[in-house]
Write an enzyme that holds these catalytic residues in place. Structure first.
Site, PDB file in Angstrom:
ATOM      1  N   ARG A   1       0.107  -3.458   2.428  1.00 14.63           N
ATOM      2  CA  ARG A   1      -0.530  -2.302   1.794  1.00 14.63           C
ATOM      3  C   ARG A   1       0.415  -1.293   1.146  1.00 14.63           C
ATOM      4  NH1 ARG A   1      -5.218   1.789   3.861  1.00 14.63           N
ATOM      5  NH2 ARG A   1      -4.021   1.833   5.764  1.00 14.63           N
ATOM      6  N   ASP A   2       1.687  -1.279   1.464  1.00 20.02           N
ATOM      7  CA  ASP A   2       2.600  -0.310   0.848  1.00 20.02           C
ATOM      8  C   ASP A   2       3.946  -0.973   0.545  1.00 20.02           C
ATOM      9  OD1 ASP A   2       3.298   2.163  -0.208  1.00 20.02           O
ATOM     10  OD2 ASP A   2       4.052   2.937   1.701  1.00 20.02           O
ATOM     11  N   PHE A   3       3.882  -2.157  -0.068  1.00 18.21           N
ATOM     12  CA  PHE A   3       5.113  -2.879  -0.392  1.00 18.21           C
ATOM     13  C   PHE A   3       5.798  -2.207  -1.575  1.00 18.21           C
ATOM     14  CE2 PHE A   3       7.502  -6.211  -2.595  1.00 18.21           C
ATOM     15  CZ  PHE A   3       8.285  -6.670  -1.561  1.00 18.21           C
TER      16      PHE A   3
ATOM     17  N   THR B   1       1.621   3.831  -2.682  1.00 19.91           N
ATOM     18  CA  THR B   1       2.587   4.564  -3.497  1.00 19.91           C
ATOM     19  C   THR B   1       2.295   4.355  -4.969  1.00 19.91           C
ATOM     20  OG1 THR B   1       4.257   4.285  -1.778  1.00 19.91           O
ATOM     21  CG2 THR B   1       5.036   4.942  -3.956  1.00 19.91           C
TER      22      THR B   1
END
Length: 262
Positions: A43-45, A84
């Site tokens: 989810r936030d790579f 992000t």
């Protein structure tokens, strides 16, 4: 372990071999999560969540936003949008529908950063070049233009064929249609032949173990990316070489669920 930034901002830029090694290691980490008995969506790579050891082996860190993936007949997980800016998949930002293909899009952004040496979002550049995906993706599928976006600091020290395959992979990972994106296992399979065994003693190995580390990753990213996190609220319920193997060359909706890149 050092954050990606410490290496990417070194006086001597990362070589092609090391960039592909980092991409492969990170891809193996995501594939490991996606192929678990209960799939996990990162989810936030992003670059700041990739740590490198002294041998440039990539390790994923900061699992604070990781989410269990859909099961059974579920097609996605509906959740609050958190990630992000510049890395989050467009369909996830718009609907809150999270799938493993959302991670694939984020991986495509990081791969694009590795190829171009640019930040995912850079307000210091001309307006048409500030968003890396918007600027670069149209060129990735054009053999006349794709080499123009490769990081000039590499000074042409790379295989043109490998660059074309890597650009094609990034192109499909960044598809607007999630179903047109490859699986992370296919990404790993595509990246493995692109490793450069003669590009430094520490870059010969392609058997990168997908190592996962807990805790917060360094607050850095390639080129000093600021952490523009996005937060929107959605219901927390869970709802019900370079050829795409598809009869539709554009991998448009209605094509196969997995677009394999060769």
């Amino acid at each position: 372990m050092l954050p990606f930034l410490r290496h990417s901002e070194a006086t001597v830029p990362l070589s092609w071999g090391r960039r592909m090694m980092i991409a492969l290691g990170a891809a193996k980490g995501l594939a490991f999560l996606h192929n678990a008995e209960r799939p996990v969506i990162y989810r936030d790579f992003k670059t700041s969540n990739i740590l490198l050891d002294s041998d440039y082996t990539a390790k994923l860190s900061d699992f604070g936003l990781a989410k269990a993936g859909p099961q059974g007949d579920e097609t996605h997980v509906s959740t609050r949008v958190m990630g992000t800016y510049g890395y989050a998949a467009p369909e996830y930002v718009m609907t809150g529908h999270l799938t493993a293909r959302s991670d694939v899009y984020s991986f495509g952004v990081v791969l694009l950063e590795l190829l171009t040496g640019r930040k995912s979002v850079d307000k210091t550049r001309p307006s048409k070049e500030q968003n890396l995906v918007d600027w670069a993706r149209p060129k990735l599928n054009d053999k006349r233009k794709l080499l123009q976006i490769i990081d000039p600091r590499l000074e042409n020290q790379y295989s043109v064929r490998a660059a074309q395959k890597a650009c094609s992979l990034a192109y499909y990972c960044l598809s607007q249609n999630p179903k047109a994106r490859p699986l992370m296992s296919d990404v790993v399979e595509t990246l493995e032949p692109l490793q450069c065994p003669n590009d430094g003693a520490n870059e010969a190995s392609s058997s990168l173990t997908p190592t996962l580390t807990g805790g917060r990753g360094g607050a850095f990213a390639m080129g000093g990316i600021h952490d523009h996190r996005i937060h929107h609220r959605f219901p927390n319920n869970v709802g019900p070489g370079s050829i795409c193997r598809s009869p539709n060359p554009d991998c448009s909706p209605g094509g196969p669920s997995a677009c394999r890149v060769r």
